[in-house]
Design a protein around this motif. Structure first.
Motif, short mmCIF file in Angstrom:
data_model
loop_
_atom_site.label_atom_id
_atom_site.label_comp_id
_atom_site.label_asym_id
_atom_site.label_seq_id
_atom_site.Cartn_x
_atom_site.Cartn_y
_atom_site.Cartn_z
N GLY A 157 96.98 -27.58 59.01
CA GLY A 157 95.69 -28.22 58.78
C GLY A 157 95.48 -29.40 59.70
O GLY A 157 96.18 -29.57 60.70
N ILE A 158 94.51 -30.22 59.34
CA ILE A 158 94.20 -31.42 60.13
C ILE A 158 94.14 -32.60 59.19
O ILE A 158 93.48 -32.55 58.16
N ASP A 159 94.87 -33.65 59.52
CA ASP A 159 94.92 -34.85 58.70
C ASP A 159 94.54 -36.04 59.57
O ASP A 159 95.23 -36.33 60.55
N HIS A 160 93.44 -36.70 59.23
CA HIS A 160 92.94 -37.82 60.02
C HIS A 160 92.79 -37.45 61.49
O HIS A 160 93.18 -38.21 62.38
N GLY A 161 92.27 -36.27 61.71
CA GLY A 161 91.98 -35.83 63.08
C GLY A 161 93.17 -35.28 63.83
O GLY A 161 93.03 -34.86 64.98
N ARG A 162 94.31 -35.28 63.21
CA ARG A 162 95.50 -34.79 63.91
C ARG A 162 96.02 -33.52 63.24
O ARG A 162 96.17 -33.47 62.02
N CYS A 195 97.47 -32.01 49.66
CA CYS A 195 98.54 -31.03 49.67
C CYS A 195 99.38 -31.18 50.93
O CYS A 195 100.60 -31.03 50.90
N SER A 196 98.71 -31.47 52.03
CA SER A 196 99.44 -31.59 53.29
C SER A 196 100.49 -32.69 53.22
O SER A 196 101.57 -32.57 53.77
N ASP A 197 100.17 -33.74 52.51
CA ASP A 197 101.11 -34.85 52.39
C ASP A 197 102.37 -34.44 51.65
O ASP A 197 103.44 -34.97 51.87
N LEU A 198 102.19 -33.52 50.75
CA LEU A 198 103.31 -33.14 49.91
C LEU A 198 104.42 -32.47 50.69
O LEU A 198 105.57 -32.48 50.29
N LEU A 199 104.06 -31.90 51.81
CA LEU A 199 105.07 -31.23 52.62
C LEU A 199 105.46 -32.04 53.84
O LEU A 199 106.22 -31.59 54.68
N ALA A 200 104.92 -33.22 53.90
CA ALA A 200 105.10 -33.99 55.12
C ALA A 200 106.42 -34.74 55.18
O ALA A 200 106.78 -35.27 56.21
#
Lengths: 80, 164
Positions: free
Chosen positions: A42-47, B3-8
């Motif tokens: 995905g994309i998080d804060h443009g990255r 959700c992305s944070d959870l795997l980060a």
């Protein structure tokens, strides 16, 4: 996270591509354990980001439906 | 928290922040029944709690005989780094592994019963020595138990690192 928190999180998430790369199910009567590897993109804060994680879900058969009672994803450095 | 944070946790500088968030989802209506356990459920919950403590002690003492009885033969176990282990692989690691676990303590433990199935969610703290270096690990554990032949056996277990 509780069920309510998960539903709220799901509503808030922007475009995310989740691919189940592998999965296996283990049945114990009315309980099934499912484990596999997720690829989350995905994309998080443009990255852009790409993460992998091992998930382990437990399902029980309840009132003629399968419901998920626990779900955990453990981060992995890379997919196996 | 996305959700992305959870795997980060393993991939970015926000590892600790991400690791602090337990990716534990408790779904279904059982939450509504919390605190309304029947007498039989209370007995089962007590027994499972005792088995969890026995498991911790057996791991510390490298007692594979006890671990063998606690774990179902079809056990699925996810280590803190995402490694998937079978029961045989786990017992082998306990027997020959390069790490010596000195202490495991449970900071919290919550048991939910769903008939013949139980989920246990908690936080543990582990202290040991690996490759000659001491370590301290804190994590969330999520175990699934089922009733088989009159006993409770652990069929699934997963951990996820948390900030110390």
């Amino acid at each position: 996270m509780t069920k309510a928190e998960v539903l709220a999180d799901t509503r808030a998430v922007s475009a995310v591509d989740i691919v189940v790369q592998s999965a296996g199910a283990f049945s114990h009567g009315s309980t099934v354990v499912v484990t596999g590897i997720l690829r989350l993109k995905g994309i998080d804060h443009g990255r852009p980001y790409l993460h992998y994680g091992r998930f382990l879900d437990t399902w029980v058969y309840k009132e003629a439906h399968w419901v998920c009672i626990t779900s955990v994803t453990t981060p992995m450095e890379k997919a196996e | 928290m996305k959700c992305s944070d959870l795997l980060a946790g393993c991939c970015r500088g926000q590892a600790m922040k991400a690791a602090m968030v337990a990716l534990v989802v408790i779904c279904g209506s059982a939450l509504c029944c919390h605190g309304q356990e029947s007498g039989m459920d209370s007995v089962s919950a007590l027994k499972i709690r005792g088995l969890e403590y026995s498991r911790f002690q057996a791991r510390v003492h490298g007692d594979n005989h006890v671990l063998d009885a606690i774990f179902d033969n079809a056990l699925v176990l996810v280590e803190y780094d995402g490694t998937l282990l079978t029961k045989a692989a786990y017992l082998s690691a306990v027997r020959t592994g390069g790490s010596k676990v000195l202490e495991i303590t449970a900071e919290s433990m919550t048991i939910q019963l769903y008939g013949n199935t139980a989920s246990v969610v908690g936080i543990y703290r582990e202290r040991g020595v690996k490759d000659g270096q001491p370590y301290l690990r804190r994590g969330r554990f999520i175990d699934t138990w089922t009733g088989k032949n009159g006993d409770w056996v652990c069929v699934a277990s997963a951990v996820r690192s948390l900030a110390r």
